[in-house]
Design a protein around this motif. Structure first.
Motif, mmCIF file in Angstrom:
data_model
loop_
_atom_site.group_PDB
_atom_site.id
_atom_site.type_symbol
_atom_site.label_atom_id
_atom_site.label_comp_id
_atom_site.label_asym_id
_atom_site.label_seq_id
_atom_site.Cartn_x
_atom_site.Cartn_y
_atom_site.Cartn_z
ATOM 1 N N ALA A 1 0.941 -1.267 -0.014
ATOM 2 C CA ALA A 1 -0.043 0.013 -0.074
ATOM 3 C C ALA A 1 0.800 1.319 0.023
ATOM 4 C CB ALA A 1 -1.052 -0.038 1.071
ATOM 5 N N ALA A 2 1.890 1.423 0.824
ATOM 6 C CA ALA A 2 2.698 2.484 1.027
ATOM 7 C C ALA A 2 3.318 2.732 -0.435
ATOM 8 C CB ALA A 2 3.594 2.531 2.088
ATOM 9 N N GLU A 3 3.831 1.653 -1.005
ATOM 10 C CA GLU A 3 4.606 2.012 -2.374
ATOM 11 C C GLU A 3 3.816 2.301 -3.398
ATOM 12 O OE1 GLU A 3 6.313 -1.124 -5.619
ATOM 13 O OE2 GLU A 3 6.043 -1.957 -3.638
ATOM 14 N N LEU A 4 2.424 1.811 -3.410
ATOM 15 C CA LEU A 4 1.618 2.356 -4.533
ATOM 16 C C LEU A 4 1.105 3.745 -4.183
ATOM 17 C CD1 LEU A 4 -0.652 -0.794 -4.999
ATOM 18 C CD2 LEU A 4 1.193 0.033 -6.634
ATOM 19 N N ASP A 5 1.082 4.135 -2.943
ATOM 20 C CA ASP A 5 0.640 5.313 -2.586
ATOM 21 C C ASP A 5 1.747 6.499 -3.146
ATOM 22 O OD1 ASP A 5 -1.035 7.454 -1.134
ATOM 23 O OD2 ASP A 5 0.614 7.588 0.293
ATOM 24 N N ALA A 6 3.023 6.039 -2.962
ATOM 25 C CA ALA A 6 3.951 6.957 -3.186
ATOM 26 C C ALA A 6 4.345 7.072 -4.918
ATOM 27 C CB ALA A 6 5.458 6.498 -2.611
ATOM 28 N N SER A 7 4.211 5.808 -5.329
ATOM 29 C CA SER A 7 4.239 5.776 -6.683
ATOM 30 C C SER A 7 2.916 5.206 -7.438
ATOM 31 C CB SER A 7 5.520 5.079 -7.175
ATOM 32 O OG SER A 7 6.678 5.603 -6.736
ATOM 33 N N PRO A 8 2.069 5.758 -7.574
ATOM 34 C CA PRO A 8 1.005 5.274 -8.197
ATOM 35 C C PRO A 8 0.782 4.514 -9.359
ATOM 36 C CG PRO A 8 0.438 7.502 -7.553
ATOM 37 C CD PRO A 8 1.861 7.436 -7.477
ATOM 38 N N ALA A 9 0.154 3.378 -9.249
ATOM 39 C CA ALA A 9 -0.008 2.456 -10.416
ATOM 40 C C ALA A 9 -1.310 1.517 -10.226
ATOM 41 C CB ALA A 9 1.197 1.668 -10.655
ATOM 42 N N PHE A 10 -1.705 1.092 -11.253
ATOM 43 C CA PHE A 10 -2.861 0.066 -10.937
ATOM 44 C C PHE A 10 -2.378 -1.183 -10.106
ATOM 45 C CE2 PHE A 10 -5.628 -3.640 -11.690
ATOM 46 C CZ PHE A 10 -7.138 -2.975 -11.560
ATOM 47 N N PRO A 11 -3.070 -1.591 -9.136
ATOM 48 C CA PRO A 11 -2.481 -2.730 -8.205
ATOM 49 C C PRO A 11 -2.666 -4.230 -8.782
ATOM 50 C CG PRO A 11 -4.704 -1.761 -7.249
ATOM 51 C CD PRO A 11 -4.181 -0.860 -8.460
ATOM 52 N N LYS B 1 -15.697 10.390 -20.007
ATOM 53 C CA LYS B 1 -16.182 10.161 -18.511
ATOM 54 C C LYS B 1 -15.161 10.464 -17.544
ATOM 55 C CE LYS B 1 -19.850 8.420 -17.788
ATOM 56 N NZ LYS B 1 -21.071 9.019 -17.934
ATOM 57 N N VAL B 2 -15.155 10.857 -16.418
ATOM 58 C CA VAL B 2 -14.293 11.286 -15.387
ATOM 59 C C VAL B 2 -14.461 10.441 -14.115
ATOM 60 C CG1 VAL B 2 -13.750 13.614 -16.436
ATOM 61 C CG2 VAL B 2 -15.630 13.101 -14.528
ATOM 62 N N PHE B 3 -13.560 10.319 -13.305
ATOM 63 C CA PHE B 3 -13.336 9.685 -12.003
ATOM 64 C C PHE B 3 -13.564 7.938 -12.456
ATOM 65 C CE2 PHE B 3 -14.740 13.428 -9.812
ATOM 66 C CZ PHE B 3 -13.784 13.654 -9.022
ATOM 67 N N CYS B 4 -13.006 7.793 -13.640
ATOM 68 C CA CYS B 4 -12.946 6.445 -14.033
ATOM 69 C C CYS B 4 -11.880 5.395 -13.162
ATOM 70 C CB CYS B 4 -12.544 6.188 -15.588
ATOM 71 S SG CYS B 4 -13.892 7.092 -16.436
ATOM 72 N N SER B 5 -12.356 5.040 -12.264
ATOM 73 C CA SER B 5 -11.360 4.082 -11.361
ATOM 74 C C SER B 5 -11.021 2.818 -12.009
ATOM 75 C CB SER B 5 -12.231 3.746 -9.833
ATOM 76 O OG SER B 5 -12.417 5.218 -9.242
ATOM 77 N N GLY B 6 -9.709 2.630 -11.965
ATOM 78 C CA GLY B 6 -8.959 1.639 -12.476
ATOM 79 C C GLY B 6 -8.642 1.860 -14.164
ATOM 80 N N ALA B 7 -8.737 2.936 -14.574
ATOM 81 C CA ALA B 7 -8.598 3.214 -15.909
ATOM 82 C C ALA B 7 -7.033 2.622 -16.315
ATOM 83 C CB ALA B 7 -8.678 4.669 -16.185
ATOM 84 N N GLY B 8 -6.860 2.056 -17.298
ATOM 85 C CA GLY B 8 -5.617 1.494 -17.771
ATOM 86 C C GLY B 8 -5.165 0.242 -17.135
ATOM 87 N N GLY B 9 -5.881 -0.332 -16.308
ATOM 88 C CA GLY B 9 -5.928 -1.527 -15.713
ATOM 89 C C GLY B 9 -7.001 -2.529 -15.565
ATOM 90 N N LEU B 10 -8.263 -2.082 -15.991
ATOM 91 C CA LEU B 10 -9.623 -2.753 -16.037
ATOM 92 C C LEU B 10 -9.475 -3.400 -17.751
ATOM 93 C CD1 LEU B 10 -11.918 -0.738 -14.141
ATOM 94 C CD2 LEU B 10 -10.755 -2.428 -13.313
ATOM 95 N N ASP B 11 -10.428 -4.490 -17.750
ATOM 96 C CA ASP B 11 -10.661 -5.223 -19.100
ATOM 97 C C ASP B 11 -11.971 -4.555 -19.587
ATOM 98 O OD1 ASP B 11 -8.145 -6.865 -19.004
ATOM 99 O OD2 ASP B 11 -9.112 -7.562 -17.027
ATOM 100 N N ARG B 12 -12.686 -4.289 -18.509
ATOM 101 C CA ARG B 12 -14.187 -3.933 -19.166
ATOM 102 C C ARG B 12 -14.885 -2.966 -18.261
ATOM 103 N NH1 ARG B 12 -12.993 -7.357 -22.654
ATOM 104 N NH2 ARG B 12 -14.157 -9.378 -23.069
#
Length: 353
Positions: A22-32, A139-150
């Motif tokens: 969690a701390a690593e992704l918070d510092a360098s955001p990327a899809f988990p 669309k905006v606030f598209c959570s998971g953009a770039g990491g989701l499939d659908r």
């Protein structure tokens, strides 16, 4: 960190792995991606695909994941929202094929509903093409953009009335603007602006207004509140750990700890009550209950954060600890859901009666 609450659907090993990153992704955001691989290995990505898992277990899973990492919890609850809607409204054979892929861990889903403001692009619109239906617009606030499939996307269409819910393949015809989302909270949720340019639509789900149908819309809302609860749990545990490490507490620290414990108990009781209703009557309308629950969870979370700040002081926030991350995640996620108008409608109804 204090142990994360147990849930039968997500293993302790998976929760620990999510928390460790969690701390690593918070510092360098990327899809988990690793978090979703762990959830897939536990078989936790299809909890809303049928009726075998109770709402109590499903909400407990979301809450535990959000406690481990608020960003992952937000993505996970959105994924489960999408899976349930595919299970309910997708036509065959697409429904069975997609759910099988979800169970196998091959598909990650999200629900994208927020429209752009003026200057951010044209709202998403369903269009006919020689190759079938396609999606254009933004669309905006598209959570998971770039990491989701659908994605299940609310889109305008030619007929007047509520928007349609379209099931979109994100492998083509999408552009992710990673500069739009610059929030301090839920950094790894990847909640970006997305522009569609002929993105292939796999199906239109149900009728116009499908997303707001009950009992599923209220289930979506309570699932979101379960993620809020997990973030509040993370703040509570971090605050209590910080205070315990300081030795014998003075009156101020002891009072703060007591209020944090009481606020968490309030969250527990609300979910127990909601689950007893939802599991006893699966088709019951939970609209009023979902508003009451969300208001209670939001207020309990604010109490936890306020008492944590007063008892712990500025150091945990200045040094970027788990308490600081939980506060940023919780405050932003609750703010996205504009509870006040819903609570006011609830009050008007009570006064009218």
């Amino acid at each position: 960190m204090t142990a994360i609450a147990r849930t039968p659907d997500v293993s302790e090993a998976a929760l620990a792995a999510i928390a460790d990153q969690a701390a690593e992704l918070d510092a360098s955001p990327a899809f988990p991606h690793r978090a979703f691989e762990a959830l897939a290995a536990d078989g936790a990505l299809a909890l809303t695909a049928g009726e075998l898992v109770t709402r109590a277990r499903e909400w407990a899973a979301v809450r535990a994941v959000a406690q481990a990492d608020g960003s992952v919890g937000r993505l996970y609850e959105g994924h489960l929202n999408g899976v349930e809607r595919v299970a309910v409204a997708a036509p065959e054979p697409l429904r069975s094929e997609e759910l099988q892929a979800v169970r196998a861990g091959r598909l990650k889903l999200g629900v994208w509903g927020a429209d752009p403001t003026p200057g951010e692009g044209e709202p998403a619109r369903l269009t006919d093409t020689p190759d079938g239906l396609a999606l254009n617009g933004t669309k905006v606030f598209c959570s998971g953009a770039g990491g989701l499939d659908r994605a299940l996307v609310l889109a305008k269409h030619d007929e007047p009335g509520p928007p349609v819910l379209v099931y979109v393949d994100l492998c083509a015809g999408t552009h992710v603007d990673r500069c739009w989302y610059r929030a301090g909270g839920m950094r790894a949720s990847e909640s970006h602006r997305v522009t569609f340019d002929g993105a292939p639509v796999l199906a239109v789900l149900g009728e116009p207004g499908e997303l707001s149908k009950e009992p599923w819309f209220s289930r979506d809302a309570i699932r979101t509140a379960a993620a809020w609860a997990g973030m509040a749990d993370a703040a509570a545990h971090a605050a209590l750990d910080d205070l315990a490490r300081r030795g014998e507490p003075d009156d101020l620290r002891a009072l703060g700890a007591g209020r944090i414990v009481a606020a968490r108990a309030t969250i527990d009781r609300w979910f127990e009550h909601a689950a007893s209703r939802a599991d006893a009557e699966p088709d019951t309308d939970l609209r009023d209950l979902s508003v009451q629950l969300r208001e209670a969870i939001a207020n309990a979370g604010r109490t936890i954060l306020d008492e944590a700040a007063r008892a712990c002081g500025s150091r945990p926030f200045a040094t970027g600890t788990a308490l600081d991350r939980a506060r940023r995640d919780f405050e932003l996620f609750v703010l996205q859901h504009r509870l006040d108008p819903m609570v006011a409608r609830l009050g008007r109804g009570a006064l009218a009666r």
